[in-house]
Scaffold this motif. Structure first.
Motif, PDB file in Angstrom:
ATOM      1  N   LEU A   1     -11.272   7.315  -5.274  1.00 26.18           N
ATOM      2  CA  LEU A   1     -11.135   5.940  -4.797  1.00 26.18           C
ATOM      3  C   LEU A   1      -9.679   5.504  -4.712  1.00 26.18           C
ATOM      4  O   LEU A   1      -9.238   4.930  -3.710  1.00 26.18           O
ATOM      5  CB  LEU A   1     -11.911   4.994  -5.718  1.00 26.18           C
ATOM      6  CG  LEU A   1     -11.821   3.507  -5.382  1.00 26.18           C
ATOM      7  CD1 LEU A   1     -12.549   3.196  -4.085  1.00 26.18           C
ATOM      8  CD2 LEU A   1     -12.365   2.646  -6.518  1.00 26.18           C
ATOM      9  N   THR A   2      -8.921   5.754  -5.769  1.00 23.74           N
ATOM     10  CA  THR A   2      -7.555   5.245  -5.813  1.00 23.74           C
ATOM     11  C   THR A   2      -6.589   6.085  -4.982  1.00 23.74           C
ATOM     12  O   THR A   2      -5.653   5.553  -4.377  1.00 23.74           O
ATOM     13  CB  THR A   2      -7.063   5.176  -7.266  1.00 23.74           C
ATOM     14  OG1 THR A   2      -7.195   6.479  -7.868  1.00 23.74           O
ATOM     15  CG2 THR A   2      -7.887   4.173  -8.055  1.00 23.74           C
ATOM     16  N   ALA A   3      -6.797   7.392  -4.930  1.00 21.39           N
ATOM     17  CA  ALA A   3      -5.858   8.272  -4.228  1.00 21.39           C
ATOM     18  C   ALA A   3      -6.176   8.401  -2.742  1.00 21.39           C
ATOM     19  O   ALA A   3      -5.269   8.513  -1.915  1.00 21.39           O
ATOM     20  CB  ALA A   3      -5.856   9.659  -4.871  1.00 21.39           C
ATOM     21  N   ASP A   4      -7.474   8.361  -2.389  1.00 20.19           N
ATOM     22  CA  ASP A   4      -7.872   8.677  -1.019  1.00 20.19           C
ATOM     23  C   ASP A   4      -8.293   7.469  -0.188  1.00 20.19           C
ATOM     24  O   ASP A   4      -8.246   7.542   1.054  1.00 20.19           O
ATOM     25  CB  ASP A   4      -9.037   9.678  -1.027  1.00 20.19           C
ATOM     26  CG  ASP A   4      -8.693  10.967  -1.754  1.00 20.19           C
ATOM     27  OD1 ASP A   4      -7.522  11.378  -1.700  1.00 20.19           O
ATOM     28  OD2 ASP A   4      -9.597  11.556  -2.390  1.00 20.19           O
ATOM     29  N   LEU A   5      -8.729   6.390  -0.842  1.00 24.25           N
ATOM     30  CA  LEU A   5      -9.333   5.296  -0.085  1.00 24.25           C
ATOM     31  C   LEU A   5      -8.552   3.985  -0.153  1.00 24.25           C
ATOM     32  O   LEU A   5      -8.334   3.337   0.877  1.00 24.25           O
ATOM     33  CB  LEU A   5     -10.771   5.053  -0.573  1.00 24.25           C
ATOM     34  CG  LEU A   5     -11.731   6.244  -0.451  1.00 24.25           C
ATOM     35  CD1 LEU A   5     -13.107   5.877  -0.994  1.00 24.25           C
ATOM     36  CD2 LEU A   5     -11.834   6.701   1.000  1.00 24.25           C
ATOM     37  N   MET A   6      -8.140   3.570  -1.337  1.00 26.48           N
ATOM     38  CA  MET A   6      -7.476   2.272  -1.478  1.00 26.48           C
ATOM     39  C   MET A   6      -6.165   2.249  -0.693  1.00 26.48           C
ATOM     40  O   MET A   6      -5.318   3.117  -0.856  1.00 26.48           O
ATOM     41  CB  MET A   6      -7.237   1.960  -2.955  1.00 26.48           C
ATOM     42  CG  MET A   6      -8.513   1.692  -3.727  1.00 26.48           C
ATOM     43  SD  MET A   6      -8.232   1.464  -5.512  1.00 26.48           S
ATOM     44  CE  MET A   6      -7.209  -0.016  -5.491  1.00 26.48           C
ATOM     45  N   GLY A   7      -6.028   1.255   0.180  1.00 19.82           N
ATOM     46  CA  GLY A   7      -4.834   1.139   1.010  1.00 19.82           C
ATOM     47  C   GLY A   7      -4.835   2.046   2.221  1.00 19.82           C
ATOM     48  O   GLY A   7      -3.904   1.999   3.025  1.00 19.82           O
ATOM     49  N   LYS A   8      -5.896   2.853   2.377  1.00 20.13           N
ATOM     50  CA  LYS A   8      -5.954   3.809   3.477  1.00 20.13           C
ATOM     51  C   LYS A   8      -7.191   3.632   4.352  1.00 20.13           C
ATOM     52  O   LYS A   8      -7.227   4.132   5.478  1.00 20.13           O
ATOM     53  CB  LYS A   8      -5.917   5.238   2.929  1.00 20.13           C
ATOM     54  CG  LYS A   8      -4.653   5.553   2.128  1.00 20.13           C
ATOM     55  CD  LYS A   8      -4.713   6.933   1.511  1.00 20.13           C
ATOM     56  CE  LYS A   8      -3.462   7.187   0.670  1.00 20.13           C
ATOM     57  NZ  LYS A   8      -3.504   8.504  -0.010  1.00 20.13           N
TER      58      LYS A   8
END
Length: 268
Positions: free
Chosen positions: A29-36
């Protein structure tokens, strides 16, 4: 000692978490999705379990924008009056507005998508406008009631401004599929059957566009409610800034007029 009972497994392709990680759709969630990943893209992905293309995302998010808010509709009024009655329950006010999504407001999105989907089932698709018009005439004539989902609007009597824009976006993205084509054909020919010309409304064209995206027609009302949740939150924010709920309530209450109940003739 007896062996401990086996712990049941609960399979999911959505979200899981551990003490130090949250995973969603197989992604970190934090590395791949949030902000992306945008929220509309994520909503589509959560339902289909397939990441949408940029074209699919554009059409899908256009639908969400089209359905987010339409002024002082019954859903907005219900949310505002519930907030007036229970300002300590924002969730209750939001829920009140969402619960009003039915066959006249918001629910038309699913009703139209389902109607078109069922009409197309098992048919060979036409290859020109004349063929679509012929099919549309057959569909309208075969409707079990005179009510065709997606036809008519309480405000936009000639044309719903959302309809041509969404069709244009779908066409630009190469996603004008059979549901949108049949819907447009119904718009061209229905007056030959019902005797009057009605506009294709925005909720209906949204249902057709969502069905052409391959989304389950049984879930289309959920997307309309997803969009309207944002609009209702905006309505409640405005109710806090510039309240009208009390005025609406008092206008109705102070102008209530008692009338004697209708009586029927006694039966012998």
């Amino acid at each position: 000692m007896s062996e401990a009972a086996a712990v049941p497994a609960f399979p999911t392709s959505l979200g899981t978490s551990t003490a130090d990680e949250i995973r969603l759709l197989g992604q970190d969630l934090t590395a791949d999705l949030m902000g992306k990943v945008g929220f509309g893209e994520l909503a589509f992905w959560l339902v289909t379990l397939q990441r949408p293309t940029p074209s699919q995302t554009r059409v899908f998010e256009a639908v969400l924008v089209a359905l987010a808010d339409h002024g002082f509709t019954p859903t907005a009024i219900a949310a505002r009056l519930t907030y007036l009655s229970a300002p300590d329950s924002l969730q209750g006010a939001l829920a009140a507005g969402l619960l009003g999504g039915g066959s006249r407001f918001l629910g038309v999105t699913e009703d139209c998508g389902t109607f078109l989907h069922e009409a197309l089932a098992g048919r060979e698709l036409p290859d020109d406008e004349a063929g679509w018009d012929e099919l549309a005439l057959e569909v309208v004539r075969g409707a079990t009631t005179k009510y065709i989902p997606g036809l008519g609007h309480p405000v936009h009597k000639v044309e719903d401004p959302r309809t041509p824009v969404l069709i244009g976006i779908a066409r630009e993205e190469g996603l004008e599929g059979p549901h949108l084509k049949l819907f447009q054909a119904i718009g061209r020919v229905h007056d030959q059957v019902i005797g009057r010309k009605l506009p294709l409304n925005g909720a209906g064209v949204c249902g057709a566009a969502l069905a052409d995206l391959g989304l389950p027609v049984e879930l289309l009302r959920g997307f309309a409610l997803l969009a309207r949740a944002a609009g209702l939150l905006g309505q409640l924010a405005e109710e806090r800034r510039r309240p009208i709920g009390m005025d609406a309530y008092l206008t109705v209450d102070r102008n209530a007029v008692y009338v004697e109940p209708e009586t029927s003739e006694p039966t012998s």
